[in-house]
Design a protein around this motif. Structure first.
Motif, PDB file in Angstrom:
ATOM      1  N   ALA A 240      44.245  41.356  45.322  1.00 55.69           N
ATOM      2  CA  ALA A 240      43.015  40.973  46.009  1.00 55.69           C
ATOM      3  C   ALA A 240      42.323  39.839  45.260  1.00 55.69           C
ATOM      4  CB  ALA A 240      42.084  42.170  46.112  1.00 55.69           C
ATOM      5  N   ALA A 241      41.515  39.069  45.972  1.00 58.63           N
ATOM      6  CA  ALA A 241      40.797  37.950  45.362  1.00 58.63           C
ATOM      7  C   ALA A 241      39.296  38.211  45.402  1.00 58.63           C
ATOM      8  CB  ALA A 241      41.140  36.647  46.087  1.00 58.63           C
TER       9      ALA A 241
ATOM     10  N   GLU B 271      36.508  41.720  44.794  1.00 61.23           N
ATOM     11  CA  GLU B 271      37.385  42.884  44.633  1.00 61.23           C
ATOM     12  C   GLU B 271      38.285  42.723  43.412  1.00 61.23           C
ATOM     13  OE1 GLU B 271      40.744  45.388  47.191  1.00 61.23           O
ATOM     14  OE2 GLU B 271      39.478  43.894  48.187  1.00 61.23           O
ATOM     15  N   CYS B 272      38.776  41.513  43.201  1.00 60.83           N
ATOM     16  CA  CYS B 272      39.620  41.236  42.038  1.00 60.83           C
ATOM     17  C   CYS B 272      38.817  41.397  40.747  1.00 60.83           C
ATOM     18  CB  CYS B 272      40.189  39.823  42.142  1.00 60.83           C
ATOM     19  SG  CYS B 272      41.326  39.379  40.807  1.00 60.83           S
ATOM     20  N   LEU B 273      37.612  40.850  40.726  1.00 61.38           N
ATOM     21  CA  LEU B 273      36.754  40.968  39.546  1.00 61.38           C
ATOM     22  C   LEU B 273      36.435  42.426  39.247  1.00 61.38           C
ATOM     23  CD1 LEU B 273      35.045  39.749  37.301  1.00 61.38           C
ATOM     24  CD2 LEU B 273      33.202  39.408  38.975  1.00 61.38           C
TER      25      LEU B 273
ATOM     26  N   ALA C   8      47.789  33.368  40.531  1.00 64.03           N
ATOM     27  CA  ALA C   8      47.182  34.682  40.736  1.00 64.03           C
ATOM     28  C   ALA C   8      45.662  34.597  40.629  1.00 64.03           C
ATOM     29  CB  ALA C   8      47.724  35.676  39.709  1.00 64.03           C
ATOM     30  N   PRO C   9      44.934  35.399  41.410  1.00 69.47           N
ATOM     31  CA  PRO C   9      43.467  35.394  41.320  1.00 69.47           C
ATOM     32  C   PRO C   9      42.950  35.989  40.013  1.00 69.47           C
ATOM     33  CG  PRO C   9      44.207  37.139  42.794  1.00 69.47           C
ATOM     34  CD  PRO C   9      45.420  36.328  42.452  1.00 69.47           C
ATOM     35  N   ASP C  10      43.832  36.609  39.241  1.00 70.38           N
ATOM     36  CA  ASP C  10      43.429  37.234  37.978  1.00 70.38           C
ATOM     37  C   ASP C  10      42.738  36.248  37.038  1.00 70.38           C
ATOM     38  OD1 ASP C  10      45.702  38.504  39.272  1.00 70.38           O
ATOM     39  OD2 ASP C  10      45.759  39.881  37.567  1.00 70.38           O
ATOM     40  N   LEU C  11      43.236  35.016  36.975  1.00 67.68           N
ATOM     41  CA  LEU C  11      42.696  34.054  36.014  1.00 67.68           C
ATOM     42  C   LEU C  11      41.255  33.684  36.346  1.00 67.68           C
ATOM     43  CD1 LEU C  11      45.815  31.772  35.462  1.00 67.68           C
ATOM     44  CD2 LEU C  11      44.933  33.570  33.970  1.00 67.68           C
ATOM     45  N   GLN C  12      40.956  33.488  37.627  1.00 66.87           N
ATOM     46  CA  GLN C  12      39.574  33.212  38.010  1.00 66.87           C
ATOM     47  C   GLN C  12      38.688  34.420  37.730  1.00 66.87           C
ATOM     48  OE1 GLN C  12      38.094  30.241  39.159  1.00 66.87           O
ATOM     49  NE2 GLN C  12      36.308  31.509  38.632  1.00 66.87           N
ATOM     50  N   ALA C  13      39.221  35.613  37.989  1.00 69.23           N
ATOM     51  CA  ALA C  13      38.449  36.827  37.719  1.00 69.23           C
ATOM     52  C   ALA C  13      38.161  36.967  36.227  1.00 69.23           C
ATOM     53  CB  ALA C  13      39.202  38.049  38.234  1.00 69.23           C
ATOM     54  N   LEU C  14      39.123  36.594  35.382  1.00 71.10           N
ATOM     55  CA  LEU C  14      38.903  36.653  33.937  1.00 71.10           C
ATOM     56  C   LEU C  14      37.853  35.626  33.502  1.00 71.10           C
ATOM     57  CD1 LEU C  14      42.561  37.183  32.683  1.00 71.10           C
ATOM     58  CD2 LEU C  14      40.653  38.780  32.413  1.00 71.10           C
TER      59      LEU C  14
ATOM     60  N   MET D 289      34.365  34.996  24.822  1.00 77.75           N
ATOM     61  CA  MET D 289      35.024  33.696  24.730  1.00 77.75           C
ATOM     62  C   MET D 289      36.355  33.790  25.464  1.00 77.75           C
ATOM     63  SD  MET D 289      36.556  31.778  21.343  1.00 77.75           S
ATOM     64  CE  MET D 289      35.018  31.128  20.725  1.00 77.75           C
ATOM     65  N   LEU D 290      36.681  32.775  26.251  1.00 72.26           N
ATOM     66  CA  LEU D 290      37.964  32.731  26.953  1.00 72.26           C
ATOM     67  C   LEU D 290      38.775  31.560  26.415  1.00 72.26           C
ATOM     68  CD1 LEU D 290      39.753  33.895  29.245  1.00 72.26           C
ATOM     69  CD2 LEU D 290      38.699  32.207  30.761  1.00 72.26           C
TER      70      LEU D 290
END
Length: 323
Positions: free
Chosen positions: A75-76, A79-81, A105-111, A121-122
């Protein structure tokens, strides 16, 4: 979902490395990589609690590479966050390292959103690219789109190979697995100066292969023989319509006009095109010894990104100074 998120891969990895001092598993999700915390002291002084994917380790261990890792189920947006928050809230950690996440993957934006909201820090700690061939079209069209030199190495010099003796192919699974890995390690000793798999890694792969069939996977330990002698091997596994090429090895200097490993790949790629149930041949990430041969024979690629979240204030300061 790929072979790396199967129970066969995840459970085998944890069976062989999960008892490492300081490891504590905190999450086990079907279809996604599990999570664990690695607790240790960096250079014997600074305490670290590092959250990471089962199948990966940052700094302390070198194990078979686990790719296409995901924190979320697809999911994006919000919901992903929310899923990222749930998974990252499962354990106590000072930093988190997530290796080989697909850039798409939407994971990177969520991170990124999680880091901004929690003042973490990212950092990007590594980037790589995996390569694949889309096998849903015709093999003839695929060959036509290759460069002339690549087509020569992959296909056109089969006639030269045939002059070297009786050429045959076989799948070493399940009856000749020991000989297959012995040949693979021997080829790597000659080419790289060390075996492909050490004792523990070899046991891991054997366990993975023994259990992947329970999830619909099919080991394809491809062997190319010349006059009944093994001259090339491809460690492939078919899973959900994709062939994953995990390793390869071959006799070097077999013939001055032949790229033996490339020719062997060409035969297996052609076989994938001929099977209507296969849609992709995945070479995964990494390059060859002398060249990035995967980029020349691939029809597509996937960028993989490894990121670190840093929560502890002292670590944030140290990484800021380093960066």
């Amino acid at each position: 979902m790929t072979i790396f998120q199967t129970n066969a891969w995840q459970q085998a990895w944890w069976a062989y490395w999960g008892d490492t001092q300081g490891f504590r598993r905190i999450s086990n999700r079907s279809g996604l990589a599990g999570l664990y915390v690695d607790r240790y002291r960096f250079r014997g002084i600074l305490p670290i609690h590092c959250l990471q994917f089962v199948g990966t380790n940052y700094r302390r261990l070198a194990t078979p590479r686990t790719e296409y890792n995901r924190l979320t189920s697809g999911a994006a947006g919000a919901e992903c966050l929310a899923e990222v928050r749930r998974r990252l809230g499962a354990g106590r950690w000072s930093e988190a390292v997530f290796r080989d996440v697909p850039a798409s993957a939407p994971d990177l934006q969520a991170l990124q959103d999680y880091a901004a909201q929690t003042r973490c820090m990212l950092r990007t700690v590594a980037e790589d690219t995996s390569y694949f061939v889309d096998t849903t079209q015709s093999f003839e069209a695929y060959l036509k789109n290759l460069g002339s030199g690549t087509r020569l190495r992959l296909y056109n010099r089969r006639s030269v190979l045939q002059t070297q003796g009786e050429i045959t192919f076989a799948n070493a699974w399940p009856d000749k697995v020991d000989g297959f890995f012995e040949a693979l390690n021997g080829f790597h000793e000659s080419r790289w100066g060390g075996p492909c798999f050490g004792t523990t890694s070899l046991a891991f792969h054997r366990t993975f292969l023994d259990t992947i069939g329970e999830e619909g996977g099919e080991p394809r330990l491809s062997v190319l023989y010349c006059n009944d002698q093994i001259v090339s091997v491809l460690y492939n596994v078919l899973y959900r319509g994709c062939i994953y090429n995990l390793q390869a090895g071959f006799v070097e200097n077999f013939h001055r006009k032949l790229a033996l490993g490339s020719l062997h790949l060409g035969y297996d790629i052609e076989g994938a095109f001929a099977d209507k149930d296969i849609h992709k041949f995945d070479f995964l990430a990494g390059s060859g010894k002398n060249e990035n041969y995967k980029s020349r024979i691939a029809t597509g690629h996937e960028k993989l990104v490894s990121v670190m979240l840093v929560r502890h204030p002292v670590l944030k300061l140290l990484y800021a100074l380093k960066d």
